[in-house]
Design an enzyme around this catalytic site. Sequence first.
Site, PDB file in Angstrom:
ATOM      1  N   GLY A  45       0.834  -1.189   0.000  1.00 51.99           N
ATOM      2  CA  GLY A  45       0.000   0.000   0.000  1.00 51.99           C
ATOM      3  C   GLY A  45       0.869   1.240   0.000  1.00 51.99           C
ATOM      4  N   GLN A  50       2.747   9.857   1.648  1.00 45.11           N
ATOM      5  CA  GLN A  50       4.049   9.185   1.598  1.00 45.11           C
ATOM      6  C   GLN A  50       4.875   9.575   0.376  1.00 45.11           C
ATOM      7  OE1 GLN A  50       2.162   5.147   2.450  1.00 45.11           O
ATOM      8  NE2 GLN A  50       4.204   4.963   3.383  1.00 45.11           N
ATOM      9  N   CYS A  98       6.238  -0.258   7.356  1.00 40.09           N
ATOM     10  CA  CYS A  98       5.798   0.886   6.571  1.00 40.09           C
ATOM     11  C   CYS A  98       6.958   1.395   5.723  1.00 40.09           C
ATOM     12  CB  CYS A  98       5.305   1.987   7.512  1.00 40.09           C
ATOM     13  SG  CYS A  98       4.706   3.465   6.674  1.00 40.09           S
ATOM     14  N   LEU A  99       6.670   1.742   4.479  1.00 39.01           N
ATOM     15  CA  LEU A  99       7.713   2.268   3.601  1.00 39.01           C
ATOM     16  C   LEU A  99       8.294   3.575   4.136  1.00 39.01           C
ATOM     17  CD1 LEU A  99       6.070   1.572   0.120  1.00 39.01           C
ATOM     18  CD2 LEU A  99       7.768   0.192   1.344  1.00 39.01           C
ATOM     19  N   HIS A 140      -4.195   1.002   7.988  1.00 41.16           N
ATOM     20  CA  HIS A 140      -2.809   1.486   7.990  1.00 41.16           C
ATOM     21  C   HIS A 140      -2.659   2.633   6.981  1.00 41.16           C
ATOM     22  CE1 HIS A 140       1.680   0.920   8.156  1.00 41.16           C
ATOM     23  NE2 HIS A 140       1.546   1.545   7.007  1.00 41.16           N
ATOM     24  N   GLU A 141      -3.132   2.426   5.752  1.00 36.28           N
ATOM     25  CA  GLU A 141      -3.013   3.466   4.726  1.00 36.28           C
ATOM     26  C   GLU A 141      -3.908   4.662   5.053  1.00 36.28           C
ATOM     27  OE1 GLU A 141      -0.570   3.376   2.754  1.00 36.28           O
ATOM     28  OE2 GLU A 141      -0.108   1.276   3.157  1.00 36.28           O
ATOM     29  N   HIS A 144      -2.433   7.282   7.273  1.00 39.59           N
ATOM     30  CA  HIS A 144      -1.564   8.269   6.620  1.00 39.59           C
ATOM     31  C   HIS A 144      -2.359   9.493   6.177  1.00 39.59           C
ATOM     32  CE1 HIS A 144       2.261   6.222   6.605  1.00 39.59           C
ATOM     33  NE2 HIS A 144       1.735   5.132   6.073  1.00 39.59           N
TER      34      HIS A 144
END
Length: 186
Positions: A45, A50, A98-99, A140-141, A144
């Site tokens: 994702g 991000q 997470c990225l 999670h996404e 953000h």
Amino acid sequence: MILPVVVYGHPVLRKVAEDITKDYEGLSQLIDDMKQTMYKAEGVGLAAPQIGLAIRLFVIDATPMEEDYPELKDFKKVFINAHVIETHGELVVESEGCLSLPGIREDVVRPSKVRIQYVDENFTPHDEVFEGFAARVIMHEYDHTEGKMFVDHLSPLKKKFIKGKLNNITKGNVDVSYRIKTATGK
């Protein structure tokens, strides 16, 4: 085009994102770029904050995890202007990464179900309930777009243990296979 991933410490990750309209300039290309960036970084994702944009947009392709989580079979979606209506179900602990937080994985408690309203890339409205790991990936996404990150769900003690790693990420002192962008532009 593969874009740099904004990492922990960058202020855009703490902004509440804004809704967009269907005539948002370059939206189709942006969605394609986000997917390419997500695949290059081997994520499941990616949210617009991000990549430095405080807009309510995230893409998900969790199909690589379908062997462990059957509900993720063919789970590829674009969420625009998403708003969580409710979360419910049992609380489940799972490891998350997470990225924007490279090198950190921690157990996070989340509800097992989420009801979310959003529009897809064609601006078709949806009101859906997701369960299991699909719900976790969405939450999670979604976090953000609310200016939150999974580390915000950790206990103060856990946060203290990873403080050094967070400081290194803020400075860009991380080894990743994808381009990153820090608050200082490094």
